[in-house]
Design a protein around this motif. Structure first.
Motif, PDB file in Angstrom:
ATOM      1  N   THR A 111      37.817  41.620  21.753  1.00  0.00           N
ATOM      2  CA  THR A 111      38.840  42.597  22.118  1.00  0.00           C
ATOM      3  C   THR A 111      38.516  43.135  23.501  1.00  0.00           C
ATOM      4  OG1 THR A 111      39.253  43.249  19.836  1.00  0.00           O
ATOM      5  CG2 THR A 111      39.897  44.810  21.537  1.00  0.00           C
ATOM      6  N   LEU A 112      39.525  43.059  24.404  1.00  0.00           N
ATOM      7  CA  LEU A 112      39.366  43.569  25.759  1.00  0.00           C
ATOM      8  C   LEU A 112      40.159  44.859  25.913  1.00  0.00           C
ATOM      9  CD1 LEU A 112      39.794  40.228  27.772  1.00  0.00           C
ATOM     10  CD2 LEU A 112      37.694  41.245  26.890  1.00  0.00           C
ATOM     11  N   THR A 113      39.567  45.836  26.583  1.00  0.00           N
ATOM     12  CA  THR A 113      40.263  47.102  26.835  1.00  0.00           C
ATOM     13  C   THR A 113      40.203  47.423  28.319  1.00  0.00           C
ATOM     14  OG1 THR A 113      38.261  48.413  26.459  1.00  0.00           O
ATOM     15  CG2 THR A 113      39.671  47.987  24.550  1.00  0.00           C
ATOM     16  N   ALA A 114      41.311  47.949  28.841  1.00  0.00           N
ATOM     17  CA  ALA A 114      41.390  48.280  30.264  1.00  0.00           C
ATOM     18  C   ALA A 114      40.724  49.618  30.530  1.00  0.00           C
ATOM     19  CB  ALA A 114      42.845  48.324  30.700  1.00  0.00           C
ATOM     20  N   ASN A 115      39.931  49.672  31.592  1.00  0.00           N
ATOM     21  CA  ASN A 115      39.306  50.912  32.035  1.00  0.00           C
ATOM     22  C   ASN A 115      39.838  51.220  33.419  1.00  0.00           C
ATOM     23  OD1 ASN A 115      37.593  52.953  33.012  1.00  0.00           O
ATOM     24  ND2 ASN A 115      35.844  52.190  31.838  1.00  0.00           N
ATOM     25  N   THR A 116      40.760  52.161  33.488  1.00  0.00           N
ATOM     26  CA  THR A 116      41.451  52.472  34.753  1.00  0.00           C
ATOM     27  C   THR A 116      40.566  53.234  35.730  1.00  0.00           C
ATOM     28  OG1 THR A 116      42.339  54.492  33.775  1.00  0.00           O
ATOM     29  CG2 THR A 116      43.692  52.504  33.610  1.00  0.00           C
ATOM     30  N   SER A 117      39.433  53.717  35.264  1.00  0.00           N
ATOM     31  CA  SER A 117      38.547  54.464  36.167  1.00  0.00           C
ATOM     32  C   SER A 117      37.543  53.553  36.862  1.00  0.00           C
ATOM     33  CB  SER A 117      37.799  55.551  35.392  1.00  0.00           C
ATOM     34  OG  SER A 117      36.945  54.975  34.415  1.00  0.00           O
ATOM     35  N   GLN A 118      37.557  52.259  36.500  1.00  0.00           N
ATOM     36  CA  GLN A 118      36.638  51.302  37.111  1.00  0.00           C
ATOM     37  C   GLN A 118      37.423  50.254  37.887  1.00  0.00           C
ATOM     38  OE1 GLN A 118      33.389  51.391  37.202  1.00  0.00           O
ATOM     39  NE2 GLN A 118      33.046  53.079  35.716  1.00  0.00           N
ATOM     40  N   ASN A 119      36.859  49.837  39.031  1.00  0.00           N
ATOM     41  CA  ASN A 119      37.499  48.824  39.864  1.00  0.00           C
ATOM     42  C   ASN A 119      37.447  47.451  39.209  1.00  0.00           C
ATOM     43  OD1 ASN A 119      38.098  50.620  41.969  1.00  0.00           O
ATOM     44  ND2 ASN A 119      36.060  50.318  42.884  1.00  0.00           N
ATOM     45  N   VAL A 120      38.349  46.588  39.648  1.00  0.00           N
ATOM     46  CA  VAL A 120      38.307  45.201  39.211  1.00  0.00           C
ATOM     47  C   VAL A 120      36.924  44.634  39.555  1.00  0.00           C
ATOM     48  CG1 VAL A 120      39.203  42.898  39.630  1.00  0.00           C
ATOM     49  CG2 VAL A 120      40.793  44.828  39.445  1.00  0.00           C
ATOM     50  N   GLY A 121      36.337  43.972  38.619  1.00  0.00           N
ATOM     51  CA  GLY A 121      34.976  43.480  38.783  1.00  0.00           C
ATOM     52  C   GLY A 121      34.028  44.114  37.768  1.00  0.00           C
ATOM     53  N   TYR A 122      34.482  45.253  37.202  1.00  0.00           N
ATOM     54  CA  TYR A 122      33.679  45.925  36.176  1.00  0.00           C
ATOM     55  C   TYR A 122      33.956  45.268  34.833  1.00  0.00           C
ATOM     56  CZ  TYR A 122      32.194  49.605  32.915  1.00  0.00           C
ATOM     57  OH  TYR A 122      31.618  50.307  31.893  1.00  0.00           O
ATOM     58  N   LEU A 123      32.927  44.760  34.189  1.00  0.00           N
ATOM     59  CA  LEU A 123      33.054  44.130  32.870  1.00  0.00           C
ATOM     60  C   LEU A 123      31.849  44.566  32.034  1.00  0.00           C
ATOM     61  CD1 LEU A 123      34.569  42.146  31.006  1.00  0.00           C
ATOM     62  CD2 LEU A 123      33.139  40.324  31.944  1.00  0.00           C
ATOM     63  N   HIS A 124      32.120  45.344  30.976  1.00  0.00           N
ATOM     64  CA  HIS A 124      31.030  45.951  30.209  1.00  0.00           C
ATOM     65  C   HIS A 124      31.268  45.750  28.717  1.00  0.00           C
ATOM     66  CE1 HIS A 124      27.844  48.711  29.115  1.00  0.00           C
ATOM     67  NE2 HIS A 124      28.694  49.456  28.430  1.00  0.00           N
ATOM     68  N   GLN A 125      30.296  45.148  28.021  1.00  0.00           N
ATOM     69  CA  GLN A 125      30.419  44.962  26.576  1.00  0.00           C
ATOM     70  C   GLN A 125      29.930  46.225  25.874  1.00  0.00           C
ATOM     71  OE1 GLN A 125      28.368  41.586  24.946  1.00  0.00           O
ATOM     72  NE2 GLN A 125      29.068  41.971  22.855  1.00  0.00           N
ATOM     73  N   VAL A 126      30.804  46.859  25.132  1.00  0.00           N
ATOM     74  CA  VAL A 126      30.470  48.101  24.450  1.00  0.00           C
ATOM     75  C   VAL A 126      30.173  47.876  22.976  1.00  0.00           C
ATOM     76  CG1 VAL A 126      31.782  49.531  26.061  1.00  0.00           C
ATOM     77  CG2 VAL A 126      32.905  48.627  24.018  1.00  0.00           C
ATOM     78  N   GLN A 127      30.486  46.714  22.454  1.00  0.00           N
ATOM     79  CA  GLN A 127      30.211  46.439  21.040  1.00  0.00           C
ATOM     80  C   GLN A 127      30.099  44.941  20.839  1.00  0.00           C
ATOM     81  OE1 GLN A 127      32.492  48.518  17.942  1.00  0.00           O
ATOM     82  NE2 GLN A 127      32.902  46.525  17.014  1.00  0.00           N
ATOM     83  N   SER A 128      29.075  44.554  20.064  1.00  0.00           N
ATOM     84  CA  SER A 128      28.927  43.139  19.753  1.00  0.00           C
ATOM     85  C   SER A 128      29.797  42.776  18.554  1.00  0.00           C
ATOM     86  CB  SER A 128      27.460  42.823  19.434  1.00  0.00           C
ATOM     87  OG  SER A 128      27.027  43.588  18.327  1.00  0.00           O
ATOM     88  N   ALA A 129      30.066  41.511  18.399  1.00  0.00           N
ATOM     89  CA  ALA A 129      30.886  41.044  17.285  1.00  0.00           C
ATOM     90  C   ALA A 129      30.085  41.086  15.999  1.00  0.00           C
ATOM     91  CB  ALA A 129      31.369  39.622  17.556  1.00  0.00           C
ATOM     92  N   HIS A 130      30.786  41.420  14.908  1.00  0.00           N
ATOM     93  CA  HIS A 130      30.159  41.439  13.595  1.00  0.00           C
ATOM     94  C   HIS A 130      30.858  40.448  12.678  1.00  0.00           C
ATOM     95  CE1 HIS A 130      28.433  45.151  15.122  1.00  0.00           C
ATOM     96  NE2 HIS A 130      27.597  45.152  14.081  1.00  0.00           N
ATOM     97  N   GLN A 131      30.065  39.754  11.939  1.00  0.00           N
ATOM     98  CA  GLN A 131      30.587  38.743  11.030  1.00  0.00           C
ATOM     99  C   GLN A 131      31.148  39.405   9.768  1.00  0.00           C
ATOM    100  OE1 GLN A 131      27.541  36.348   9.127  1.00  0.00           O
ATOM    101  NE2 GLN A 131      28.773  34.520   9.453  1.00  0.00           N
TER     102      GLN A 131
END
Length: 533
Positions: A388-408
């Protein structure tokens, strides 16, 4: 003939008078007591009056100074007979004895002497005691009345269980004890004596004898929190300390949520990763579910009665599926009851990344009986492509941060296998659990003056296309004009460096700490419930 009779009578009278005269002479200067006279068991025959007087006074003194002890448990009070008001009442005893056979008319004195020769006469020293003094003596023991002292058990510095207290309470029965005292006093025998007081005994529930038997390990379990952040480790250790030292009587229940609450900073908890509505959030107490889970496994091994238990919404890494116990204060709890015939004592330790709970008690299960807990997975899903990808309007293009790992996603059953002499005898289902699949969540920066790039980025986010997002960050938009290409190139250089740095740091951090912590954290689907795993 008549003359002869007179002479015989005269001779008899003369002899009788001489005998009585001899008795009187003895009475005039009495130096010894007549034969056959006893004071108690003492034969005072032949003793002088002064000797008898001395003897009697010594007997009174010996009795007066003899000590009577009233004992109640370990407590005691002492008093002499004199302190109990002892008084010698027949003080004319010696005079009375000394006058035997020496008073009265001649015939009476003669008769008394003959009686003493044929049968001894026994006298007693007579006493009186003060009733008030006796009662006061008994009442003085009442200061040692005590309530029962419940025993306590704790883990000593040497790693062994220690016991304190567990003593009976005692309340003096004044009337019964006073009766026992008076019974002894009626003997008037010199010599120290100990009287056991009569008391009502009230035993504590936790006696030292009972607690000393609670040395058997009924169940123990260990999990690791070595990869946790410092805050999460603090929460695990704080939560463990609030449960360790719990003593449960037979039939008594225990609530983990109650023991750990309130989950606040004031109660020793720190902010650590938790899940709320499928998202990672910082909340106080993150990590206490590992405390609950570890205790749950010890409880299962001790075969105590489990009253309430919930699985996590998502899998955790520190135990096998269905061996976890989630805590969400106010909505989820782990509760159990001491269903045994003896008390149990819970010891928890959390140190240097290792968490252990051990339950002590009196082992009543057969020595040839063992058990094993077996987790069986019934179904599972692949979480690799769940993104799942979510837009962060406070960060410039180029910012990519994983906030949660996938769970089976997974469903499982926990079984208890019982073995007798090493042979499987019985299999019992303990619980069943369902864990939902959870997507890996990435935050994507979308702030840029290049509207075409921003539009493309939003499209990739909407499609949950991580590879497209990464391509846009690396290469920009292929159809843009030369001027825009140049501008994008500059933007790409800035953002690419940021992305590479962020991605590299994220890969290392997520792989080593965040992903692990998140995989151990419970995800709840309810928006108002935070499970501090």
């Amino acid at each position: 003939m008549r003359k002869i009779v007179y002479k015989g009578v005269l001779l008899f009278c003369t002899l009788f008078l001489c005998m009585l005269a001899g008795v009187e002479a003895s009475a005039d200067d009495v130096t010894v007591i007549s034969d056959g006279v006893f004071i108690g068991d003492k034969d005072v025959s032949g003793m002088t009056v002064d000797e008898v007087q001395t003897y009697v006074e010594n007997e009174v003194e010996k009795l007066s100074t003899s000590i009577i002890t009233l004992q109640m448990g370990d407590a005691a009070v002492n008093a002499t007979w004199a302190q109990l008001g002892l008084t010698w009442t027949n003080t004319d005893l010696v005079k009375e004895i000394s006058e035997l056979g020496t008073t009265g008319n001649i015939i009476q004195r003669y008769k008394d002497q003959k009686d003493l020769e044929n049968q001894s006469t026994k006298y007693e020293i007579e006493y009186e005691l003060d009733e008030d003094a006796q009662e006061a003596f008994v009442q003085s023991l009442a200061v040692y009345n005590s309530d029962p002292v419940e025993g306590t058990i704790y883990m000593g510095s040497d790693g062994t269980l220690q016991v304190e207290g567990g003593t009976d309470g005692m309340t003096l029965d004044v009337d019964a004890t006073l009766a026992s005292l008076k019974e002894v006093l009626t003997t008037y025998e010199a010599g120290d004596v100990i009287i056991q007081a009569t008391a009502d005994v009230e035993s504590p529930t936790l006696t030292a004898e009972l607690l000393s038997q609670m040395t058997d390990v009924l169940g123990t379990a260990t999990t690791s929190y070595a990869s946790s952040s410092s805050n999460r480790a603090q929460n695990v250790e704080n939560g463990t300390s609030k449960i360790s030292g719990t003593l449960l009587m037979p039939g008594e229940s225990f609530s983990v949520a109650d023991a750990l609450s309130p989950v606040t900073e004031e109660n020793g908890y720190a902010l650590a990763a938790s899940y709320e509505a499928g998202q990672v959030v910082e909340s106080y107490g993150g990590g206490i579910c590992q405390v609950s889970t570890t205790l749950y496994n010890a409880v299962l091994k001790a075969e105590l009665q489990v009253d309430e238990r919930y699985p996590h919404s998502m899998l955790v890494s520190y135990v096998d599926p269905s061996r976890d116990a989630a805590i969400a204060v106010g909505s989820k709890d782990f509760k159990f009851t001491n269903s045994l015939d003896y008390p149990i004592y819970i010891v928890g330790t959390a140190w240097s990344g290792t968490l252990t709970f051990t339950i002590y008690g009196v082992e009543t299960r057969a020595s040839n009986r063992t058990l094993q807990l077996v987790s069986e997975t019934l179904s599972q899903t692949d979480a690799a492509s769940n993104i799942t990808l979510t837009a962060n309007t406070s960060q410039n293009v180029g910012y990519l941060h994983q906030v949660q790992s996938a769970h089976q996603g997974l469903s499982a059953v926990l079984w208890k296998e019982i073995y007798i002499d090493g042979v499987l005898s019985e299999t019992v289902q303990v619980n069943s659990s369902t864990y939902t699949a959870s997507a890996a969540i990435y935050e994507v920066g979308v702030a840029t003056s290049n509207t075409e790039l921003q539009t493309a980025m939003y499209a990739a986010i909407a499609a949950n296309d991580l590879s497209q997002v990464q391509s846009l960050i690396a290469n920009g938009v292929a159809s843009e004009t030369e001027s825009e290409t140049t501008k994008q190139s500059e933007t790409t250089k800035q953002t690419e460096t940021s992305a590479q740095t962020e991605t590299t740091a994220q890969s290392e951090t997520t792989a080593q700490s965040e992903t692990t912590a998140q995989s151990e954290t419970t995800a709840e689907t309810s928006a108002d419930t935070v499970v501090v795993e």
